[in-house]
Scaffold this motif. Structure first.
Motif, PDB file in Angstrom:
ATOM      1  N   ASN A  43       8.978  37.455  57.389  1.00 56.85           N
ATOM      2  CA  ASN A  43       9.915  36.371  57.641  1.00 56.85           C
ATOM      3  C   ASN A  43      11.187  36.621  56.856  1.00 56.85           C
ATOM      4  O   ASN A  43      11.173  36.704  55.621  1.00 56.85           O
ATOM      5  CB  ASN A  43       9.261  35.049  57.231  1.00 56.85           C
ATOM      6  CG  ASN A  43      10.138  33.849  57.530  1.00 56.85           C
ATOM      7  OD1 ASN A  43      11.309  33.979  57.898  1.00 56.85           O
ATOM      8  ND2 ASN A  43       9.566  32.664  57.381  1.00 56.85           N
ATOM      9  N   ALA A  44      12.294  36.745  57.576  1.00 55.99           N
ATOM     10  CA  ALA A  44      13.560  37.033  56.912  1.00 55.99           C
ATOM     11  C   ALA A  44      13.965  35.920  55.961  1.00 55.99           C
ATOM     12  O   ALA A  44      14.725  36.146  55.020  1.00 55.99           O
ATOM     13  CB  ALA A  44      14.655  37.268  57.956  1.00 55.99           C
ATOM     14  N   ASP A  45      13.457  34.713  56.205  1.00 58.39           N
ATOM     15  CA  ASP A  45      13.804  33.572  55.355  1.00 58.39           C
ATOM     16  C   ASP A  45      12.815  33.377  54.203  1.00 58.39           C
ATOM     17  O   ASP A  45      12.953  32.424  53.431  1.00 58.39           O
ATOM     18  CB  ASP A  45      13.846  32.288  56.195  1.00 58.39           C
ATOM     19  CG  ASP A  45      14.930  32.345  57.268  1.00 58.39           C
ATOM     20  OD1 ASP A  45      15.971  32.968  57.014  1.00 58.39           O
ATOM     21  OD2 ASP A  45      14.717  31.777  58.347  1.00 58.39           O
ATOM     22  N   LEU A  46      11.824  34.263  54.076  1.00 66.68           N
ATOM     23  CA  LEU A  46      10.834  34.116  53.017  1.00 66.68           C
ATOM     24  C   LEU A  46      11.488  34.321  51.655  1.00 66.68           C
ATOM     25  O   LEU A  46      12.133  35.341  51.418  1.00 66.68           O
ATOM     26  CB  LEU A  46       9.725  35.143  53.206  1.00 66.68           C
ATOM     27  CG  LEU A  46       8.525  35.021  52.264  1.00 66.68           C
ATOM     28  CD1 LEU A  46       7.658  33.837  52.678  1.00 66.68           C
ATOM     29  CD2 LEU A  46       7.719  36.312  52.277  1.00 66.68           C
ATOM     30  N   PRO A  47      11.337  33.374  50.746  1.00 67.26           N
ATOM     31  CA  PRO A  47      11.901  33.558  49.405  1.00 67.26           C
ATOM     32  C   PRO A  47      11.272  34.772  48.716  1.00 67.26           C
ATOM     33  O   PRO A  47      10.054  34.960  48.765  1.00 67.26           O
ATOM     34  CB  PRO A  47      11.544  32.259  48.681  1.00 67.26           C
ATOM     35  CG  PRO A  47      11.279  31.261  49.772  1.00 67.26           C
ATOM     36  CD  PRO A  47      10.695  32.055  50.905  1.00 67.26           C
ATOM     37  N   LEU A  48      12.082  35.585  48.086  1.00 67.65           N
ATOM     38  CA  LEU A  48      11.605  36.785  47.406  1.00 67.65           C
ATOM     39  C   LEU A  48      11.640  36.563  45.900  1.00 67.65           C
ATOM     40  O   LEU A  48      12.689  36.244  45.341  1.00 67.65           O
ATOM     41  CB  LEU A  48      12.440  38.002  47.789  1.00 67.65           C
ATOM     42  CG  LEU A  48      12.369  38.430  49.254  1.00 67.65           C
ATOM     43  CD1 LEU A  48      13.308  39.601  49.507  1.00 67.65           C
ATOM     44  CD2 LEU A  48      10.936  38.808  49.632  1.00 67.65           C
ATOM     45  N   SER A 105      10.484  28.974  32.410  1.00 67.83           N
ATOM     46  CA  SER A 105      11.101  28.654  33.697  1.00 67.83           C
ATOM     47  C   SER A 105      11.968  27.421  33.548  1.00 67.83           C
ATOM     48  O   SER A 105      11.695  26.545  32.712  1.00 67.83           O
ATOM     49  CB  SER A 105      10.014  28.401  34.757  1.00 67.83           C
ATOM     50  OG  SER A 105      10.561  27.887  35.947  1.00 67.83           O
ATOM     51  N   ARG A 106      13.013  27.358  34.346  1.00 68.54           N
ATOM     52  CA  ARG A 106      13.849  26.164  34.365  1.00 68.54           C
ATOM     53  C   ARG A 106      13.183  25.020  35.119  1.00 68.54           C
ATOM     54  O   ARG A 106      13.626  23.878  35.049  1.00 68.54           O
ATOM     55  CB  ARG A 106      15.202  26.478  35.006  1.00 68.54           C
ATOM     56  CG  ARG A 106      16.054  27.470  34.194  1.00 68.54           C
ATOM     57  CD  ARG A 106      17.384  27.716  34.873  1.00 68.54           C
ATOM     58  NE  ARG A 106      18.220  28.630  34.100  1.00 68.54           N
ATOM     59  CZ  ARG A 106      19.430  29.028  34.475  1.00 68.54           C
ATOM     60  NH1 ARG A 106      19.935  28.607  35.640  1.00 68.54           N
ATOM     61  NH2 ARG A 106      20.129  29.858  33.706  1.00 68.54           N
ATOM     62  N   GLU A 107      12.119  25.344  35.838  1.00 72.89           N
ATOM     63  CA  GLU A 107      11.385  24.337  36.587  1.00 72.89           C
ATOM     64  C   GLU A 107      10.493  23.535  35.641  1.00 72.89           C
ATOM     65  O   GLU A 107      10.050  24.049  34.604  1.00 72.89           O
ATOM     66  CB  GLU A 107      10.515  25.005  37.652  1.00 72.89           C
ATOM     67  CG  GLU A 107      11.292  25.694  38.742  1.00 72.89           C
ATOM     68  CD  GLU A 107      11.881  24.704  39.737  1.00 72.89           C
ATOM     69  OE1 GLU A 107      11.114  24.028  40.441  1.00 72.89           O
ATOM     70  OE2 GLU A 107      13.121  24.623  39.800  1.00 72.89           O
ATOM     71  N   SER A 140       6.981  33.967  38.844  1.00 74.11           N
ATOM     72  CA  SER A 140       7.371  34.526  40.140  1.00 74.11           C
ATOM     73  C   SER A 140       8.879  34.650  40.314  1.00 74.11           C
ATOM     74  O   SER A 140       9.345  35.273  41.272  1.00 74.11           O
ATOM     75  CB  SER A 140       6.816  33.660  41.273  1.00 74.11           C
ATOM     76  OG  SER A 140       7.427  32.365  41.259  1.00 74.11           O
ATOM     77  N   GLY A 141       9.663  34.031  39.419  1.00 76.34           N
ATOM     78  CA  GLY A 141      11.113  34.010  39.603  1.00 76.34           C
ATOM     79  C   GLY A 141      11.552  33.056  40.692  1.00 76.34           C
ATOM     80  O   GLY A 141      12.697  33.086  41.118  1.00 76.34           O
TER      81      GLY A 141
END
Length: 238
Positions: A43-48, A105-107, A140-141
């Motif tokens: 999926n081109a929209d898959l977050p990497l 993480s900032r999350e 995971s970034g």
């Protein structure tokens, strides 16, 4: 064109047509003999993600988890009316040697209920969802939203073999045969890219290695750490 030449051309046309027809039939026959394998299209929209080498998707056989953990098992997951088979234990960022965990993480550490509840069909408790984010997702970034989106895409990538169908359980299976079943059900999965874990003579988990874009890949160390026991029990959901 002379009259004799025209006659010769007309006479040759059926032979030419027959040759073309034979060629087409041969190509069609050859094409029919080729196995049809559905290619995975990322999926081109898959977050990497970033900061790791690959993922391990861990699928836990829930009935084994419930029996092994006993009173310590999650009550939501192991309630009698759940009847769960494979559930997602986690999607784990890995290095070629070792793995990161509990990354900065900032999350927030806590996964909001509104986000987590959308994934209870995959990870059967909010406790597991939160723990997987803190220990693995934070490395995971990705944002929480993107990490769980990738986790769902990874699970959707996997076909569960018929050996684990409810009408075949409870059952027994060799660890090697369990790996073979997953490889056969998932074109492109590599021999050294899937591993079984076991505990107390039961099949506990299937661990599958994937690239950041969720293509199957090898992972020699994960594979070598897998279980190789024969005649593993596969308990049925209760």
């Amino acid at each position: 064109m002379s009259f004799p030449a025209a006659i010769r051309l007309l006479a040759a046309l059926p032979l030419v047509a027959l040759l073309f027809a034979c060629s087409d039939d041969s190509d069609a026959s050859a094409s029919a003999r080729k196995p049809v394998v559905a290619a995975f299209s990322a999926n081109a929209d898959l977050p990497l993600g970033t900061g790791f080498d690959f993922y391990v998707l861990a699928l836990s056989w829930s009935p084994a988890y419930c029996l092994i953990e006993g009173a310590r098992a999650n009550r939501n997951q192991c309630a009698e009316d759940r009847d769960l088979g494979f559930v997602v234990h986690g999607l784990w960022p890995q290095f070629e040697d070792g793995y990161p965990q509990y990354c900065g993480s900032r999350e927030p550490e806590r996964v909001p209920s509104q986000l987590g509840q959308a994934y209870l069909d995959l990870l059967p408790s909010m406790g597991l969802i939160g723990q997987q984010w803190r220990k693995h997702g934070s490395c995971s970034g990705l944002s929480q939203k993107d990490y769980f989106e990738v986790l769902r895409a990874a699970r959707q990538r996997i076909n569960v073999p018929s050996a684990f169908a409810l009408d075949k359980l409870p059952g027994k299976i060799d660890a090697f045969d369990a790996e073979n079943a997953f490889i056969a059900a998932n074109p492109g999965m590599q021999r050294d890219g899937v591993a079984v874990t076991c505990d107390r003579g039961m099949l506990r988990e299937i661990r599958i290695c994937m690239t950041g874009s969720l293509e199957f890949r090898g992972c020699a160390k994960v594979d070598r750490a897998g279980c190789t026991i024969d005649n593993l029990s596969v308990p049925e959901p209760k």
